[in-house]
Scaffold this active site. Structure first.
Site, PDB file in Angstrom:
ATOM      1  N   GLU A  78      -7.935 -41.835 -27.227  1.00  0.00           N
ATOM      2  CA  GLU A  78      -9.001 -42.654 -26.638  1.00  0.00           C
ATOM      3  C   GLU A  78     -10.309 -42.385 -27.386  1.00  0.00           C
ATOM      4  OE1 GLU A  78      -8.625 -44.471 -23.703  1.00  0.00           O
ATOM      5  OE2 GLU A  78      -6.510 -43.914 -23.510  1.00  0.00           O
ATOM      6  N   LYS A 128       0.757 -33.338 -16.070  1.00  0.00           N
ATOM      7  CA  LYS A 128       2.216 -33.470 -16.211  1.00  0.00           C
ATOM      8  C   LYS A 128       2.932 -32.184 -15.787  1.00  0.00           C
ATOM      9  CE  LYS A 128       1.721 -36.961 -19.776  1.00  0.00           C
ATOM     10  NZ  LYS A 128       1.487 -37.171 -21.208  1.00  0.00           N
TER      11      LYS A 128
END
Ligand SMILES: NC(=O)c1ccc[n+]([C@@H]2O[C@H](COP(=O)([O-])OP(=O)(O)OC[C@H]3O[C@@H](n4cnc5c(N)ncnc54)[C@H](OP(=O)(O)O)[C@@H]3O)[C@@H](O)[C@H]2O)c1
Length: 340
Positions: A208, A223
């Site tokens: 990003e 995660k």
């Protein structure tokens, strides 16, 4: 199987493309023919069609950036909650952007859908990392499924493997769960500075504009929290998990490690020991004999340890619209099997 998509961005479009390609195979092999009866997207608008939208038309509308309201029944002014309530969908696909701090608005969308007795599939890590157990309990109470294959390692089968292929408690999971940082480390090993490697990752669309979530380890943390709590049975919160990213690594050290039989990787780990689950995220200098050290570029990998098999390592893509669309489809197949 009637579906409602909340969020029609890259993953939503990837899913529609996978459905278009594999529709006849799904029908023949599994007697499954999903129909999309509603789509709601902040940027692209809303469409409802109780009989199901034409997938080609839906894909084209995405490609041409057209407002979805042109494609079906009148739907002006409906927000995500009204679309979830008013559409005749049995399964809600929650595909909105991730907020790792609050899990919103996805968490509220998912609670609404489950409370209405609709199955939910999401690729959004936020609500699963923060409220996974609560949402699974709600799903169980309502007699529906809450599935999230795409939240860890995207389309690479992980939860489905654990759910149906593992017949023993998992003691430890260790992996490379963020493709962006693995790409940057692979580039640094080849001689690039951190800044050069990061801008290459940004140029290729792997990172990003604001890379903080990846390079500081927040994405890997979300995660590993999902795995620690929902696979190893822990009850951890983000602030209880030590986290370090890759920004403080010495480039020379990364470049020279292979000459000394090692490689630097950003490793996320969760372990159950003595009834307690612990997790951490940080850079580790792995020996080349460790399968994780052989995973380069944007690939992800996870080593699962359990008795009697010992260590099993799964390696595969960890991002990409169609890859993640595949995870959505695999969750739909699991729901379909459950219903039958
Ligand atoms: N792309 C991948 O490879 C990948 C892999 C694994 C998991 N994921 C996860 O999957 C989810 C979707 O990813 P993506 O790549 O498709 O993201 P994306 O391209 O940004 O698409 C998300 C879409 O949802 C829309 N949206 C935002 N807020 C909404 C709301 N309240 N109600 C309805 N629509 C809303 C966005 O509109 P605006 O653009 O106007 O905000 C955008 O069109 C994310 O949670 C992501 O972390 C993605």
């Amino acid at each position: 199987m009637r579906l409602c998509l909340i969020g029609y961005g890259n993953v939503g479009y990837g899913f529609v493309r996978v459905l278009l390609r594999h529709g006849s195979w799904l029908r023949e092999r599994f007697e499954l023919s999903p129909k999309i009866v509603a789509v709601h997207d902040l940027r692209r608008g809303t469409v409802l069609s109780s009989l199901g939208l034409d997938l080609m038309v839906l894909a084209k509308a995405w490609e041409e950036n057209r407002n979805l309201s042109e494609l079906g029944e009148s739907s002006s002014g409906l927000d995500a909650f009204s679309v979830i309530k008013e559409s005749n969908a049995e399964v809600v696909l929650e595909l909105t952007p991730t907020d790792l701090a609050t899990g919103e608005p996805a968490a509220s969308h998912i609670r609404t859908a489950l409370s209405l007795g609709k199955h939910v599939v999401t690729t959004n890590k936020g609500p699963v990392a923060l409220f996974g157990k609560e949402l699974l309990v709600l799903a169980r109470e309502k007699g529906v499924q809450f599935r999230f294959e795409g939240t860890v390692m995207a389309g690479t089968p992980l939860f489905s493997l654990i759910d149906s292929g593992v017949a023993a408690p998992i003691r430890r999971v260790r992996g490379i769960l963020n493709g962006t940082t693995n790409f940057i480390l692979t580039q640094m090993e080849a001689g690039k500075t951190y800044e050069e490697a990061l801008s290459e990752a940004q140029r290729l669309g792997y990172a990003e504009t604001d890379p903080t979530a990846d390079v500081e380890g927040f994405d890997a943390l979300a995660k590993i929290l999902i795995l620690a709590n929902l696979v190893l049975g822990g009850d951890l919160r983000a602030q209880e998990v030590p986290r370090e990213g890759i920004t403080k690594l010495d480039p020379k050290e990364v470049q020279n490690a292979p000459k000394e039989g090692c490689r630097w990787k950003l490793v996320a780990e969760a372990v159950r020991e003595g009834g307690e689950v612990r997790a951490k995220v940080g850079p580790e200098r792995l020996p080349l004999s460790d399968p994780l050290s052989q995973v380069s570029g944007v690939l992800n990998a996870l080593t699962l340890e359990f008795d009697p098999l010992g260590a099993i390592t799964v390696i595969g893509p960890g991002a990409g619209p169609e890859v993640t669309g595949h995870a959505v489809l695999s969750d739909l197949l699991a729901i379909h099997r459950g219903l039958r």
